[in-house]
Scaffold this motif. Sequence first.
Motif, PDB file in Angstrom:
ATOM      1  N   GLY A   1      25.289   2.449 -36.327  1.00 32.81           N
ATOM      2  CA  GLY A   1      24.220   1.515 -36.032  1.00 32.81           C
ATOM      3  C   GLY A   1      24.744   0.129 -35.731  1.00 32.81           C
ATOM      4  N   SER A   2      23.921  -0.868 -36.018  1.00 31.88           N
ATOM      5  CA  SER A   2      24.274  -2.263 -35.752  1.00 31.88           C
ATOM      6  C   SER A   2      24.078  -3.077 -37.022  1.00 31.88           C
ATOM      7  CB  SER A   2      23.391  -2.818 -34.626  1.00 31.88           C
ATOM      8  OG  SER A   2      23.645  -4.177 -34.402  1.00 31.88           O
TER       9      SER A   2
ATOM     10  N   SER B   1      19.695   0.602 -38.156  1.00 34.88           N
ATOM     11  CA  SER B   1      19.762   1.988 -37.651  1.00 34.88           C
ATOM     12  C   SER B   1      21.073   2.695 -37.967  1.00 34.88           C
ATOM     13  CB  SER B   1      19.529   1.997 -36.136  1.00 34.88           C
ATOM     14  OG  SER B   1      18.300   1.428 -35.807  1.00 34.88           O
ATOM     15  N   PRO B   2      21.450   2.794 -39.240  1.00 31.75           N
ATOM     16  CA  PRO B   2      22.701   3.489 -39.575  1.00 31.75           C
ATOM     17  C   PRO B   2      22.614   4.966 -39.189  1.00 31.75           C
ATOM     18  CG  PRO B   2      21.384   3.131 -41.542  1.00 31.75           C
ATOM     19  CD  PRO B   2      20.733   2.353 -40.449  1.00 31.75           C
ATOM     20  N   THR B   3      23.779   5.542 -38.934  1.00 29.64           N
ATOM     21  CA  THR B   3      23.849   6.965 -38.591  1.00 29.64           C
ATOM     22  C   THR B   3      24.546   7.773 -39.672  1.00 29.64           C
ATOM     23  OG1 THR B   3      25.892   6.558 -37.361  1.00 29.64           O
ATOM     24  CG2 THR B   3      23.814   6.486 -36.122  1.00 29.64           C
TER      25      THR B   3
ATOM     26  N   PRO C   1      24.267  -2.316 -40.313  1.00 27.21           N
ATOM     27  CA  PRO C   1      23.287  -1.699 -41.215  1.00 27.21           C
ATOM     28  C   PRO C   1      23.257  -2.391 -42.572  1.00 27.21           C
ATOM     29  CG  PRO C   1      25.241  -0.335 -41.054  1.00 27.21           C
ATOM     30  CD  PRO C   1      25.390  -1.410 -40.012  1.00 27.21           C
TER      31      PRO C   1
END
Length: 243
Positions: free
Chosen positions: A167-168, A89-91, A170
């Motif tokens: 995110g976590s 879930s990269p931002t 990514p």
Amino acid sequence: MDIQPTTTSETVTADRPWLLSLHGSETNKTITLDLSKFSENVHWVAGTAFQPMRRLKSGLPLGKVTASGLYAPYAGATNEVQTVTITGSPTGGTFTLTWSGQTTAAIAYNATAATVRTALEALSNIAPGDVTVTGSAGGPYTVTFGGAYLGDDVAQMTASGASLTGGSSPAVSVSTTTAGGAAGASDGTQVFAGLLFTETAFNPGSTKCGAALMVHGDVAMAKLPLPFERPASTGRTDSINFS
């Protein structure tokens, strides 16, 4: 609100950019499609809550299923299909794809399928029409090889997500969904029958629908909705001119 505009100036070829001329439009054949053989995004697009009808893309190459007499997607060759998946879930940030020694420019973490296709087509070994890309912005992206690589078992792409942020943990990965190869079917659809003449709507849950099969005309292969090359020796190649 889902408001669909209408126009009175729409031409008869509005949904058929692949058709080079109207020649052949009066020689279409009425057929019945086996809707269970068609896939979302590849062959048809979903409707909306207000207009739920699904729409098969005009120009789809078709073959005839021998056992049922119904028509389904042409399977004269199996195109390589690879899936690009972004996890964590990269931002922000970017990723790249590498294929056969060539690496794309940076692609945004939330790029559209069209942007990914443009990045791949910018490579020196992938020309326009050699790949199609479908999927939602941010992926997963389904990359289908065709054109010069129609029916080829091509190398799998690799990916780098080192520049993805947020995110976590990514990351981006590539998997081969379908390996390319020779004829992908033996049920009759390996013989090219013609092209779906016009965009065709059907209700969710339907198993069959009527359609028009184009069997005579002039076609621009690069503008068809799926990667496609003229069959070498099978199917209706005498009355459709591919260019």
